[in-house]
Scaffold this motif. Structure first.
Motif, PDB file in Angstrom:
ATOM      1  N   LEU A  25       0.808  -1.234   0.000  1.00 10.83           N
ATOM      2  CA  LEU A  25       0.000   0.000   0.000  1.00 10.83           C
ATOM      3  C   LEU A  25       0.835   1.275   0.000  1.00 10.83           C
ATOM      4  N   LYS A  26       2.098   1.173  -0.338  1.00 12.88           N
ATOM      5  CA  LYS A  26       2.911   2.382  -0.485  1.00 12.88           C
ATOM      6  C   LYS A  26       2.782   2.919  -1.912  1.00 12.88           C
ATOM      7  N   TRP A  27       2.853   4.232  -2.041  1.00  8.83           N
ATOM      8  CA  TRP A  27       2.755   4.891  -3.336  1.00  8.83           C
ATOM      9  C   TRP A  27       4.116   4.898  -4.037  1.00  8.83           C
ATOM     10  N   PRO A  28       4.115   4.902  -5.370  1.00  6.73           N
ATOM     11  CA  PRO A  28       5.400   4.950  -6.084  1.00  6.73           C
ATOM     12  C   PRO A  28       6.293   6.112  -5.650  1.00  6.73           C
ATOM     13  N   TYR A  29       5.692   7.253  -5.319  1.00  7.45           N
ATOM     14  CA  TYR A  29       6.524   8.396  -4.945  1.00  7.45           C
ATOM     15  C   TYR A  29       7.203   8.216  -3.594  1.00  7.45           C
ATOM     16  N   GLU A  30       6.818   7.175  -2.835  1.00 10.58           N
ATOM     17  CA  GLU A  30       7.489   6.902  -1.569  1.00 10.58           C
ATOM     18  C   GLU A  30       8.825   6.183  -1.778  1.00 10.58           C
ATOM     19  N   SER A  31       9.113   5.806  -3.001  1.00  9.49           N
ATOM     20  CA  SER A  31      10.401   5.206  -3.362  1.00  9.49           C
ATOM     21  C   SER A  31      11.222   6.211  -4.149  1.00  9.49           C
ATOM     22  N   PRO A  32      12.501   6.357  -3.843  1.00 10.77           N
ATOM     23  CA  PRO A  32      13.338   7.269  -4.636  1.00 10.77           C
ATOM     24  C   PRO A  32      13.468   6.829  -6.081  1.00 10.77           C
ATOM     25  N   ARG A  33      13.091   5.572  -6.370  1.00 11.64           N
ATOM     26  CA  ARG A  33      13.141   5.057  -7.741  1.00 11.64           C
ATOM     27  C   ARG A  33      11.752   4.934  -8.346  1.00 11.64           C
ATOM     28  N   GLY A  51       9.479   3.079  -7.548  1.00 12.52           N
ATOM     29  CA  GLY A  51       9.083   1.680  -7.623  1.00 12.52           C
ATOM     30  C   GLY A  51       9.780   0.883  -8.696  1.00 12.52           C
ATOM     31  N   ALA A  52      10.712   1.490  -9.432  1.00 11.09           N
ATOM     32  CA  ALA A  52      11.381   0.792 -10.536  1.00 11.09           C
ATOM     33  C   ALA A  52      12.262  -0.345 -10.027  1.00 11.09           C
ATOM     34  N   SER A  53      12.552  -1.300 -10.916  1.00 12.76           N
ATOM     35  CA  SER A  53      13.273  -2.520 -10.526  1.00 12.76           C
ATOM     36  C   SER A  53      14.778  -2.355 -10.667  1.00 12.76           C
ATOM     37  N   THR A  54      15.327  -1.312 -10.084  1.00  9.40           N
ATOM     38  CA  THR A  54      16.770  -1.101 -10.171  1.00  9.40           C
ATOM     39  C   THR A  54      17.510  -1.687  -8.972  1.00  9.40           C
ATOM     40  N   THR A  55      16.806  -1.908  -7.869  1.00  9.11           N
ATOM     41  CA  THR A  55      17.448  -2.512  -6.702  1.00  9.11           C
ATOM     42  C   THR A  55      16.945  -3.922  -6.434  1.00  9.11           C
ATOM     43  N   ARG A  56      15.717  -4.223  -6.873  1.00  7.09           N
ATOM     44  CA  ARG A  56      15.160  -5.576  -6.768  1.00  7.09           C
ATOM     45  C   ARG A  56      14.597  -5.947  -8.134  1.00  7.09           C
ATOM     46  N   GLY A 105      10.856  -4.979  -8.870  1.00  7.14           N
ATOM     47  CA  GLY A 105      10.354  -3.697  -8.407  1.00  7.14           C
ATOM     48  C   GLY A 105      10.827  -3.374  -7.006  1.00  7.14           C
ATOM     49  N   ASP A 106      10.899  -2.070  -6.737  1.00  7.97           N
ATOM     50  CA  ASP A 106      11.465  -1.603  -5.481  1.00  7.97           C
ATOM     51  C   ASP A 106      10.663  -2.050  -4.265  1.00  7.97           C
ATOM     52  N   PHE A 107       9.364  -2.308  -4.447  1.00  8.11           N
ATOM     53  CA  PHE A 107       8.516  -2.699  -3.326  1.00  8.11           C
ATOM     54  C   PHE A 107       8.338  -4.213  -3.225  1.00  8.11           C
ATOM     55  N   ASP A 108       8.902  -4.955  -4.158  1.00 10.25           N
ATOM     56  CA  ASP A 108       8.747  -6.400  -4.156  1.00 10.25           C
ATOM     57  C   ASP A 108       9.460  -7.007  -2.950  1.00 10.25           C
ATOM     58  N   SER A 109       8.844  -8.013  -2.359  1.00  9.52           N
ATOM     59  CA  SER A 109       9.414  -8.607  -1.142  1.00  9.52           C
ATOM     60  C   SER A 109      10.297  -9.804  -1.467  1.00  9.52           C
ATOM     61  N   ALA A 110      11.254  -9.589  -2.346  1.00 12.12           N
ATOM     62  CA  ALA A 110      12.269 -10.598  -2.626  1.00 12.12           C
ATOM     63  C   ALA A 110      13.620  -9.987  -2.325  1.00 12.12           C
ATOM     64  N   TYR A 111      14.204 -10.388  -1.219  1.00 13.37           N
ATOM     65  CA  TYR A 111      15.542  -9.915  -0.878  1.00 13.37           C
ATOM     66  C   TYR A 111      16.550 -10.811  -1.597  1.00 13.37           C
ATOM     67  N   GLY A 112      16.945 -10.403  -2.770  1.00 12.40           N
ATOM     68  CA  GLY A 112      17.862 -11.227  -3.541  1.00 12.40           C
ATOM     69  C   GLY A 112      17.651 -10.999  -5.015  1.00 12.40           C
ATOM     70  N   SER A 160       3.446   2.819 -12.187  1.00 11.68           N
ATOM     71  CA  SER A 160       4.810   3.143 -11.761  1.00 11.68           C
ATOM     72  C   SER A 160       5.668   2.988 -13.000  1.00 11.68           C
ATOM     73  N   TYR A 161       6.961   3.185 -12.892  1.00 10.13           N
ATOM     74  CA  TYR A 161       7.812   2.997 -14.064  1.00 10.13           C
ATOM     75  C   TYR A 161       7.612   1.583 -14.607  1.00 10.13           C
ATOM     76  N   GLY A 162       7.315   1.487 -15.894  1.00 11.89           N
ATOM     77  CA  GLY A 162       7.150   0.181 -16.512  1.00 11.89           C
ATOM     78  C   GLY A 162       5.784  -0.424 -16.292  1.00 11.89           C
ATOM     79  N   PHE A 163       4.721   0.434 -16.152  1.00 15.35           N
ATOM     80  CA  PHE A 163       3.408  -0.121 -15.836  1.00 15.35           C
ATOM     81  C   PHE A 163       2.632  -0.578 -17.059  1.00 15.35           C
TER      82      PHE A 163
END
Length: 572
Positions: free
Chosen positions: A55-63, A65-70, A73-80, A383-386
């Motif tokens: 339930l977080k908004w894309p603007y709550e991510s510095p990216r 929500g883009a998939s540059t760190t995961r 996507g930035d909000f995805d719950s996959a650490y890896g 979000s980016y890539g929607f």
């Protein structure tokens, strides 16, 4: 290096906390056994405000929500992901295998698609159908009671359809199809392709007091704060702790090897604590491996001793062999009839509301085994890539789309929700020549030798994916949709994704009655060491055209019951 040994002796040590490890944790701890769970990643609880991304908004991510760190996507719950810093793997010269790892309590079950399909009677005896591969030493009737238990414990929505190789279960009410899914149904039925309500493990009604009901935010990949979708931590491990299970969690601990005594029996595990970088040893009467098919193979191959010079459980030299992943490919199309839609909340569950199981007879086709189809689209959170890329519309349809300011906002509203994607996920043929092995020239940042992969698709898989694309285009044609991009041809192997990209890898510690051609018996117990069991997808003899998670859960429960019985009889 100084190795710190624990004086505590556990009844069971479980390596990995995903589907197989989580189920074993629940069943064994609730049977009164003292259990240690060793997980390579950190503790994770999606209801914890510090870890929650739902339930977080894309603007709550510095990216945004883009998939540059995961990778999802930035909000995805996959650490890896497929690439983890400090944890490399290598490929042979003609291989490009992608190995996905999710380092966290609950593993991949925190972000998976929750497609929860039983294997059917034919799936356990595929050699009888087409002469390829091998039959499992067990059949559907052996696993059915545990599928039933998993349905009732975890919850899965769907409908009973009486399909011979897509068995019915105990289903919760399914959600209604959304607009893009209604278009898919229309196009599929014109070509006599059946469509049914999906079978997915999200709760559409209350089943117990520990878990809430899905409120259709469409963000299951972020892990659910009310535990309405299935993940191993929220639905297996945490409830087992509440029920009085004696469970010690060892998180951020990378297992190096299974330790053994002079008789060759397992005595526990050795692991590196990621926080202090020291090596520790845990003692246990039974070791249960649930680290994932490739991670378990890696640990076993690294567990060498005078009694097991080829690696633990590897007297047959089969550990790591017969690695196989689902086939996969996809296509996206623009559906003109879905332009200029009113904007409304149609999120639904995080995934498809309908799907198509394999519907054809392979005897009439030029490839073996089948695939199921999945689809996506709609008006989810942008979000980016929607799914709206002005360049696609400009390139393929000659439309002047995009720009800046009001023109861009107008075009986004015009085309938003007008895209339909279809994907296929199919069964590959297990090959002994597809394998992972230890790369003795390299170690990870913890000093543990890494894996090297060797894997090539066969003509069966490539022809199967060609058939997928023919199907996608036929459905698109039936609804007047315009495919984006070019249809992949023979020079692109018809668009088949790289092995490992579907994240369904199985088969590295295959099950069988013959100790010379398999690693575990029908209870997933090592032939070579009777107090080591494997509860991830490594023992799978074949994959089926279904996602593996429901079968991992059912077999892990079956194995756990067997462990309890054998301990009572003092056989292990």
């Amino acid at each position: 290096m100084q190795i710190i040994e624990s004086s505590q002796v556990y009844d069971v040590i479980i390596v990995g906390s995903g589907a197989g490890g989580g189920m074993a944790t629940k069943i064994l701890s609730e049977a009164g056994l003292k259990v240690a769970v060793v997980e390579a990643g950190p503790f994770f609880d999606p209801s914890d405000p510090e870890q929650m991304t739902q339930l977080k908004w894309p603007y709550e991510s510095p990216r945004r929500g883009a998939s540059t760190t995961r990778p999802f996507g930035d909000f995805d719950s996959a650490y890896g992901g497929w690439d983890i810093e400090g944890e490399p793997y290598t490929n042979t010269e003609d291989t490009d295998f992608k190995w996905f790892r999710s380092r966290m309590l609950g593993g991949r079950t925190n972000h998976w698609g929750r497609i929860s399909l039983r294997f059917g009677p034919k799936d356990f005896k595929r050699k009888d159908q087409d002469g390829l591969g091998d039959n499992w030493p067990i059949g559907y009737d052996d696993v059915k009671p545990y599928y039933d238990k998993v349905d009732k414990l975890i919850g899965v929505f769907g409908t009973n359809e009486g399909l011979p190789n897509d068995p019915d279960g105990f289903f919760l009410p399914p959600p209604k199809p959304r607009l893009h899914e209604l278009f898919y149904i229309k196009g599929a039925k014109k070509s006599n392709i059946p469509v049914y309500p999906s079978r997915m493990s999200m709760l559409t009604k209350k089943i117990n007091n520990d878990r809430g009901v899905c409120f259709y935010c469409g963000q299951c990949s972020r892990a659910c704060q009310v535990s309405a979708d299935f993940s191993s931590g929220t639905c297996l491990i945490f409830p087992a702790q509440k029920n009085g299970g004696q469970i010690d969690l060892f998180v951020n601990c990378m297992v190096r090897e299974v330790t053994t005594n002079d008789e060759g029996k397992a005595t526990g595990v050795s692991y590196i604590n990621k926080e202090d970088r020291k090596e520790y040893k845990l003692k246990g009467k039974v070791v249960v491996m649930g680290a994932s098919a490739c991670s378990t193979a890696r640990i076993l191959l690294n567990s060498k001793s005078s009694q097991h010079p080829n690696g633990l459980g590897n007297s047959s030299n089969i550990v790591g062999k017969y690695l196989h992943d689902s086939t996969g490919s996809s296509r996206v199309a623009f559906v003109p009839d879905m332009m200029n839609r009113k904007t409304y909340n149609e999120d639904g569950v995080g995934g498809m509301h309908v799907y198509t199981p394999w519907w054809l007879d392979n005897k009439k086709l030029d490839f073996a085994r089948g695939y199921h189809t999945e689809m996506w689209g709609g008006m989810g959170m942008p979000s980016y890539g929607f799914g709206f890329n002005p360049n696609d519309f400009n390139k393929f349809f000659g439309l002047k789309v995009g720009g800046y300011g009001n023109d861009l906002r107008k075009d986004v509203k015009k085309y938003y929700g007008s895209v339909l994607g279809i994907a296929g996920r199919g069964e590959s043929i297990p090959q002994k020549t597809n394998y992972c092995e230890i790369d003795n020239t390299k170690v990870d940042e913890y000093g543990i030798p890494i894996l090297k992969f060797n894997y090539q698709w066969t003509d069966h898989e490539i022809k199967q994916v060609k058939h997928m694309h023919d199907t996608f285009e036929e459905i698109f044609h039936n609804i007047g949709a315009e495919p984006l991009g070019s249809k992949p041809g023979k020079e692109q192997d018809y668009g088949i994704l790289k092995p490992g990209e579907i994240i369904h890898e199985v088969g590295t510690t295959r099950m069988g009655d013959n100790e010379k051609t398999s690693v575990v018996n029908k209870y997933q117990q090592l032939h070579d060491v009777d107090n080591v069991f494997i509860v991830d997808a490594g023992p799978f003899v074949s994959q089926a055209d279904k996602n593996p998670t429901w079968t991992i859960l059912a077999l892990s429960w079956r194995t756990s019951d067997y462990i309890v019985e054998q301990l009572k009889q003092q056989n292990i």
